[in-house]
Design a protein around this motif. Structure first.
Motif, PDB file in Angstrom:
ATOM      1  N   HIS A 273      14.098   8.254  -5.564  1.00  0.00           N
ATOM      2  CA  HIS A 273      14.884   7.079  -5.950  1.00  0.00           C
ATOM      3  C   HIS A 273      15.832   7.393  -7.101  1.00  0.00           C
ATOM      4  O   HIS A 273      16.403   6.488  -7.709  1.00  0.00           O
ATOM      5  N   ASP A 302       5.908   2.402   2.317  1.00  0.00           N
ATOM      6  CA  ASP A 302       7.129   1.774   1.818  1.00  0.00           C
ATOM      7  C   ASP A 302       6.852   0.647   0.835  1.00  0.00           C
ATOM      8  O   ASP A 302       7.524   0.538  -0.205  1.00  0.00           O
ATOM      9  N   ASP A 303       5.855  -0.198   1.109  1.00  0.00           N
ATOM     10  CA  ASP A 303       5.626  -1.353   0.244  1.00  0.00           C
ATOM     11  C   ASP A 303       5.121  -0.932  -1.135  1.00  0.00           C
ATOM     12  O   ASP A 303       5.601  -1.421  -2.161  1.00  0.00           O
ATOM     13  N   GLY A 305       5.404   2.139  -2.572  1.00  0.00           N
ATOM     14  CA  GLY A 305       6.427   2.925  -3.242  1.00  0.00           C
ATOM     15  C   GLY A 305       7.522   2.055  -3.833  1.00  0.00           C
ATOM     16  O   GLY A 305       7.939   2.242  -4.988  1.00  0.00           O
ATOM     17  N   ASP A 306       7.988   1.073  -3.068  1.00  0.00           N
ATOM     18  CA  ASP A 306       9.028   0.168  -3.575  1.00  0.00           C
ATOM     19  C   ASP A 306       8.504  -0.674  -4.729  1.00  0.00           C
ATOM     20  O   ASP A 306       9.234  -0.965  -5.683  1.00  0.00           O
ATOM     21  N   ILE A 309       8.563   1.508  -7.935  1.00  0.00           N
ATOM     22  CA  ILE A 309       9.922   1.679  -8.452  1.00  0.00           C
ATOM     23  C   ILE A 309      10.425   0.383  -9.080  1.00  0.00           C
ATOM     24  O   ILE A 309      11.056   0.395 -10.147  1.00  0.00           O
ATOM     25  N   THR A 310      10.143  -0.744  -8.444  1.00  0.00           N
ATOM     26  CA  THR A 310      10.558  -2.032  -8.998  1.00  0.00           C
ATOM     27  C   THR A 310       9.903  -2.280 -10.350  1.00  0.00           C
ATOM     28  O   THR A 310      10.525  -2.770 -11.293  1.00  0.00           O
TER      29      THR A 310
END
Length: 316
Positions: A273, A302-303, A305-306, A309-310
């Motif tokens: 990212h 995906d959920d 990892g996102d 990062i958020t």
């Protein structure tokens, strides 16, 4: 029957005659260049053709060009400013070394009185026999017997951490390991990231609470290993030569192996990212993963990892 189709001879090049300015990014970068505090808070990404600032107020550096008294980015990367000099550091590029940089490398060749080292740069680095610590005294002279035993210190494939000492006439960097913190690397895993993501810090040796040591090489090579106390490497002559140049890994318990794998996955996720890698960010990321009770492989979902990062961007 052959038919011919005529095409207009005049083309409209007006769309390409002027520089494209991104409506959101260009204005922000331009304002931050004048604001020292805002610019130092974090690197600003830019794209080729983005307007950076006025050529009357700043000087153009690498990765930029001047068009109609405007400094324009010529590559995709991060905007850097030193006084009135504005440059763009490319996202995908080889490591550009400076004297004093900490790097992690791999031995590629053993030559007379020197080793060739892959340091993710444009050409292999050089580690001279006179630039390493040898048994029997750190400052003693190197003998012919030392040259015959060079492979007992470093051989092809060995990983090491070193410091950039100088540059040769052809531009190759000269390394040295004349410190107890430098030398051969064992008991860990290598992760490769773009060099641009590793910032220059006060210390590139980081110890996480989970018992994992990190070495953030400025060349984009990151070493993750089992925590080793500095006193464990000391011997009668200032250092334990057998431990420093040993090719055998220590016994690593399951918990430490899981921690190393987890930190490795965190680094790969953050670099994917395009976030900078610092000790504070890595520590926050690891604490978040522990709080969420994530497995070693769960971060690549995906959920999760996102969400990580958020969370990091919200705290930053």
């Amino acid at each position: 029957m052959i038919t011919f189709t005529s095409y207009p001879t005049q083309q409209d090049y007006s769309a390409h005659s002027s520089t494209k300015h991104h409506p959101d990014v260009a204005e922000d970068v331009h304002m931050d260049l004048y604001d020292d505090e805002a610019f130092a808070a974090g690197a600003k990404l830019t794209l080729p053709g983005e307007y950076l600032t006025s050529s009357q107020a700043f000087m153009r550096g690498h990765g930029t060009y001047v068009n109609d008294e405007e400094v324009i980015a010529s590559v995709a990367g991060t905007v850097e400013r030193v006084n009135k000099l504005v440059t763009v550091r490319p996202v995908r590029t080889r490591y550009n070394p400076e004297v004093g940089d900490l790097v992690v490398g791999r031995i590629t060749e053993v030559q007379p009185r020197r080793w060739k080292v892959d340091a993710h740069s444009r050409q292999d680095a050089v580690l001279m026999l006179s630039s390493v610590n040898l048994p029997g005294g750190i400052q003693r002279r190197k003998l012919e017997s030392d040259e015959l035993q060079m492979r007992t210190f470093f051989e092809e494939g060995d990983l090491l951490v070193a410091e950039v000492q100088a540059f040769f006439s052809d531009g190759a960097m000269s390394l040295h390991t004349r410190s107890l913190r430098y030398g051969k690397l064992r008991n860990g895993q290598l992760v490769v990231v773009p060099p641009i993501l590793v910032r220059r810090l006060k210390s590139h040796f980081i110890t996480l609470p989970c018992g994992v040591d990190l070495i953030l090489g400025l060349n984009g090579y990151i070493w993750i290993s089992k925590h080793v106390k500095e006193s464990d490497q000391e011997g009668e002559d200032g250092f334990d030569a057998e431990a420093v140049y040993s090719n055998k890994n220590d016994d690593i318990d399951t918990a430490t192996r899981i921690a190393i794998s987890r930190v490795s996955n965190i680094i790969q996720l953050i670099s994917a990212h395009f976030m900078p890698l610092t000790g504070a960010i890595l520590l926050e990321a690891y604490e978040w993963v522990v709080e969420q009770d994530c497995g070693t492989k769960d971060l690549f979902q995906d959920d999760l990892g996102d969400a990580l990062i958020t969370s990091l961007r919200a705290r930053g």
